[in-house]
Design an enzyme around this catalytic site. Sequence first.
Site, mmCIF file in Angstrom:
data_model
loop_
_atom_site.group_PDB
_atom_site.id
_atom_site.type_symbol
_atom_site.label_atom_id
_atom_site.label_comp_id
_atom_site.label_asym_id
_atom_site.label_seq_id
_atom_site.Cartn_x
_atom_site.Cartn_y
_atom_site.Cartn_z
ATOM 1 N N SER A 143 0.841 -1.197 0.000
ATOM 2 C CA SER A 143 0.000 0.000 0.000
ATOM 3 C C SER A 143 0.872 1.241 0.000
ATOM 4 O O SER A 143 1.649 1.472 0.934
ATOM 5 C CB SER A 143 -0.903 0.018 1.230
ATOM 6 O OG SER A 143 -1.379 1.333 1.420
ATOM 7 N N HIS A 196 -1.226 -1.333 -4.288
ATOM 8 C CA HIS A 196 -2.485 -0.962 -3.627
ATOM 9 C C HIS A 196 -2.508 0.554 -3.443
ATOM 10 O O HIS A 196 -1.600 1.145 -2.865
ATOM 11 C CB HIS A 196 -2.572 -1.688 -2.289
ATOM 12 C CG HIS A 196 -3.892 -1.536 -1.603
ATOM 13 N ND1 HIS A 196 -5.013 -2.244 -1.961
ATOM 14 C CD2 HIS A 196 -4.265 -0.757 -0.557
ATOM 15 C CE1 HIS A 196 -6.019 -1.915 -1.175
ATOM 16 N NE2 HIS A 196 -5.600 -1.005 -0.313
ATOM 17 N N ASP A 246 -4.614 3.635 -2.019
ATOM 18 C CA ASP A 246 -5.673 3.987 -1.070
ATOM 19 C C ASP A 246 -6.192 5.393 -1.309
ATOM 20 O O ASP A 246 -5.494 6.376 -1.047
ATOM 21 C CB ASP A 246 -5.135 3.891 0.366
ATOM 22 C CG ASP A 246 -5.014 2.454 0.832
ATOM 23 O OD1 ASP A 246 -6.010 1.724 0.757
ATOM 24 O OD2 ASP A 246 -3.901 2.066 1.252
ATOM 25 N N MET A 291 -8.615 8.290 -0.286
ATOM 26 C CA MET A 291 -9.418 8.768 0.850
ATOM 27 C C MET A 291 -9.877 10.189 0.585
ATOM 28 O O MET A 291 -9.104 11.012 0.078
ATOM 29 C CB MET A 291 -8.570 8.739 2.122
ATOM 30 C CG MET A 291 -8.006 7.358 2.426
ATOM 31 S SD MET A 291 -7.115 7.367 3.970
ATOM 32 C CE MET A 291 -6.458 5.694 3.978
ATOM 33 N N HIS A 330 -8.295 1.152 -4.037
ATOM 34 C CA HIS A 330 -9.220 0.968 -2.910
ATOM 35 C C HIS A 330 -9.870 2.321 -2.646
ATOM 36 O O HIS A 330 -9.252 3.219 -2.079
ATOM 37 C CB HIS A 330 -8.414 0.462 -1.693
ATOM 38 C CG HIS A 330 -9.213 0.378 -0.431
ATOM 39 N ND1 HIS A 330 -8.620 0.163 0.802
ATOM 40 C CD2 HIS A 330 -10.549 0.454 -0.196
ATOM 41 C CE1 HIS A 330 -9.564 0.132 1.740
ATOM 42 N NE2 HIS A 330 -10.736 0.318 1.163
ATOM 43 N N MET A 370 -12.029 4.782 -0.766
ATOM 44 C CA MET A 370 -12.700 5.093 0.495
ATOM 45 C C MET A 370 -13.312 6.472 0.281
ATOM 46 O O MET A 370 -12.841 7.489 0.821
ATOM 47 C CB MET A 370 -11.683 5.082 1.643
ATOM 48 C CG MET A 370 -11.234 3.666 1.995
ATOM 49 S SD MET A 370 -9.672 3.608 2.897
ATOM 50 C CE MET A 370 -8.520 3.596 1.525
ATOM 51 N N MET A 380 -11.524 -5.715 5.376
ATOM 52 C CA MET A 380 -10.733 -4.777 6.173
ATOM 53 C C MET A 380 -10.443 -5.412 7.536
ATOM 54 O O MET A 380 -11.356 -5.825 8.251
ATOM 55 C CB MET A 380 -11.497 -3.464 6.404
ATOM 56 C CG MET A 380 -11.710 -2.592 5.170
ATOM 57 S SD MET A 380 -10.222 -2.199 4.244
ATOM 58 C CE MET A 380 -9.267 -1.265 5.446
ATOM 59 N N ASP A 436 -6.788 -6.361 4.161
ATOM 60 C CA ASP A 436 -6.149 -5.047 4.221
ATOM 61 C C ASP A 436 -6.127 -4.526 5.655
ATOM 62 O O ASP A 436 -7.175 -4.287 6.254
ATOM 63 C CB ASP A 436 -6.940 -4.085 3.318
ATOM 64 C CG ASP A 436 -6.273 -2.730 3.151
ATOM 65 O OD1 ASP A 436 -5.184 -2.509 3.714
ATOM 66 O OD2 ASP A 436 -6.862 -1.891 2.439
HETATM 67 C C1 DX5 Z 1 -6.362 1.712 5.501
HETATM 68 C C2 DX5 Z 1 -5.848 1.303 4.147
HETATM 69 C C3 DX5 Z 1 -4.781 0.279 4.152
HETATM 70 C C4 DX5 Z 1 -3.537 0.683 4.882
HETATM 71 C C5 DX5 Z 1 -2.834 -0.526 5.348
HETATM 72 O O1 DX5 Z 1 -7.481 2.513 5.315
HETATM 73 O O2 DX5 Z 1 -6.914 0.787 3.373
HETATM 74 O O3 DX5 Z 1 -4.473 -0.123 2.825
HETATM 75 O O4 DX5 Z 1 -2.659 1.425 4.094
HETATM 76 O O5 DX5 Z 1 -1.728 -0.112 6.071
HETATM 77 P P1 DX5 Z 1 -1.005 -1.072 7.110
HETATM 78 O O6 DX5 Z 1 -0.479 -2.248 6.324
HETATM 79 O O7 DX5 Z 1 0.057 -0.225 7.672
HETATM 80 O O8 DX5 Z 1 -2.049 -1.499 8.110
HETATM 81 ZN ZN ZN Z 2 -6.464 -0.156 1.421
#
Ligand code: DX5
Ligand code: ZN
Length: 225
Positions: A9, A34, A36, A38, A67, A69, A138, A180
């Site tokens: 990620s 990956h 993320d 947000m 991903h 969010m 998750m 994840d």
């Molecule tokens: C959280 C993300 C994850 C996060 C995982 O909202 O979706 O992808 O980056 O990070 P680690 O591996 O540090 O838990």
């Molecule tokens: Zn993620």
Amino acid sequence: MTTYRIAPSLLSADFARLGEEVRAVESAGADWLHFDVMDNHYVPNLTFGPMVCQALRKHCTVPIDVHLMVQPVDALAQAFARAGAQLISFHPDASTHVDRSLQLIKAEGCQAGLVFNPAEPLDVLEWVIDKVDLILIMSVNPGFGGQSFIDSALRKIEAARRIIDREKQRSGRDIRLEVDGGIKIDNIRRVAQAGADTFVAGSAIFGQSDYKRVIDGMRDELERA
Ligand code: DX5
Ligand code: ZN
């Protein structure tokens, strides 16, 4: 034999050197990247959008696993498809019309995934499983890297695996089961044994100077799963 995939990620990468980080993690053995996304609305944090995805596309050859969010889902899902993502996942509770969002992602030529928060049931899968290519469980609450793995995710992974096996029997389709949050060398084997085949890891990889050593360590554990 399960084909395991490791998806670093970028959330924990150095944002001032993203292109370099993407190249480094790919040559360290990443299977997917990956990404993320947000929006400071669905989750209390803000990261990057489709323009950054498009810019990074040129720096790697592995699939980009987006991903989302974000809320609403559809316009950004479409923008990421056009920015070069191969897989796009969203949270069903963030979309007013889950089936429509799945259709839209697939119509753009991408694989579509649904993401389930720690306290969220898998019920919606019963109605849309034929349109799902990826289930993402998750194991932390979304929004931040570096949190600890929530153990109830293991039972949910087992339940998702049963749903996937049933769908495989019914239609012959393969659906990937990704996890994840809080994945490290010392728990990845347990998560694989519960039925996961794809592992997101942010802080575990980017928190170390030698990315290959971490990814190799994870693969060694997976071989023993
Ligand atoms: C959280 C993300 C994850 C996060 C995982 O909202 O979706 O992808 O980056 O990070 P680690 O591996 O540090 O838990
Ligand atoms: Zn993620």
